[in-house]
Design an enzyme around this catalytic site. Structure first.
Site, PDB file in Angstrom:
ATOM      1  N   ASP A   8     -16.686   4.361 -35.273  1.00  0.00           N
ATOM      2  CA  ASP A   8     -16.902   4.107 -33.960  1.00  0.00           C
ATOM      3  C   ASP A   8     -17.875   5.051 -33.133  1.00  0.00           C
ATOM      4  O   ASP A   8     -17.830   6.218 -33.376  1.00  0.00           O
ATOM      5  CB  ASP A   8     -15.470   4.297 -33.122  1.00  0.00           C
ATOM      6  CG  ASP A   8     -14.513   3.184 -33.643  1.00  0.00           C
ATOM      7  OD1 ASP A   8     -14.847   2.307 -34.323  1.00  0.00           O
ATOM      8  OD2 ASP A   8     -13.292   3.111 -33.099  1.00  0.00           O
ATOM      9  N   ASP A 134      -7.200  -8.963 -30.617  1.00  0.00           N
ATOM     10  CA  ASP A 134      -6.548  -7.679 -30.497  1.00  0.00           C
ATOM     11  C   ASP A 134      -5.187  -8.087 -29.834  1.00  0.00           C
ATOM     12  O   ASP A 134      -4.954  -8.729 -28.800  1.00  0.00           O
ATOM     13  CB  ASP A 134      -7.260  -6.811 -29.245  1.00  0.00           C
ATOM     14  CG  ASP A 134      -8.731  -6.278 -30.093  1.00  0.00           C
ATOM     15  OD1 ASP A 134      -8.905  -6.417 -31.240  1.00  0.00           O
ATOM     16  OD2 ASP A 134      -9.588  -5.933 -29.041  1.00  0.00           O
TER      17      ASP A 134
END
Length: 249
Positions: A8, A134
């Site tokens: 990330d 998600d």
């Protein structure tokens, strides 16, 4: 099952967020180039890169990321702020192996049908596009996990399948960034509903035992991030697992 290491990026730094919260950031003293070099030298074929700035519609990282990605032979699975057909095509043209779409696919009912027509004319949707889901307590979340969708989880999966999208990146928000184990129950429900989907598990993987549990329920691959940086899973263990997975195919 294949392990895909995750990187990330926020402000050109390697970080991890807890439960997707930008206020709960852990920054690591390693660069994107160094991480890719480590994985590539160990024979890893896939890598998962998320542009956290892009997720907030800030694309100041993109040139930096593209310059690095173009130099690697690794297959990059990329996400962060992909909200148009043009952006998907731009990423594919830039050499991204798989593009992750999330918020736009949920909020714009025309996006996935248009994307299916634009991308699937030349190749299968699931080969180039990954649909991110998600999930928090079986509710689909989007926009950095700040908003909730009224669409039921399984109904959304069915919609994607009907349009030719078979590969899903499912993150169990309850598990993400906590190193408390993977969301086995959630993934089992998804696979029970649609056994033929290509499921990429994300969130909570803290040990090779978690990887083994995911393998038992037949997920296609799993994304591992924080466990690597925190020394819970070694790059050598990833290498050995992935080599064995390739041999088994």
């Amino acid at each position: 099952m294949y392990i895909i290491p995750a990187i990330d990026i926020l402000d050109k730094k390697v970080v991890r967020l807890r439960e997707g919260d930008y206020e709960q950031v852990t920054q690591y003293e390693v660069t994107l180039e160094e991480m890719i070099e480590k994985y590539q030298s160990q024979g890893t074929q896939y890598i998962h890169v998320i542009d956290l700035n892009g997720a907030k519609s800030d694309f100041t990282n993109q040139e930096y990321l593209f310059n690095i990605i173009r130099k690697t032979d690794m297959k990059v699975q990329y996400g962060g702020g992909v909200r148009s057909i043009e952006k998907v095509q731009e990423l594919i043209d830039a050499g991204i192996h798989r593009v992750i779409v999330g918020t736009q696919a949920i909020t714009n009912p025309d996006f996935l049908p248009q994307l299916s027509k634009a991308i699937c004319g030349s190749s299968k949707c699931s080969d180039r596009v990954v649909v991110a889901i998600d999930v928090l307590d079986e509710v689909i979340k989007y926009s950095g996990w700040m908003e909730s969708s009224p669409i039921k989880l399984m109904d959304y999966v069915d919609k994607c399948l009907n349009l030719g999208f078979f590969r899903f990146l499912c993150t169990d928000i309850n598990k993400d960034g906590k190193l408390g184990g993977a969301g086995i129950e959630l993934y089992e429900k998804l696979l029970d509903h649609s056994p033929f989907i290509k499921l990429i598990a994300s969130g909570g993987v803290s040990s090779m035992k978690d990887v083994e549990e995911l393998s038992k329920i037949k997920v296609e691959s799993c994304v591992v991030g924080k466990a690597i940086y925190e020394g819970k899973i070694s790059i050598e263990e990833i290498k050995n697992w992935n080599l064995q997975s390739l041999i088994s195919i």
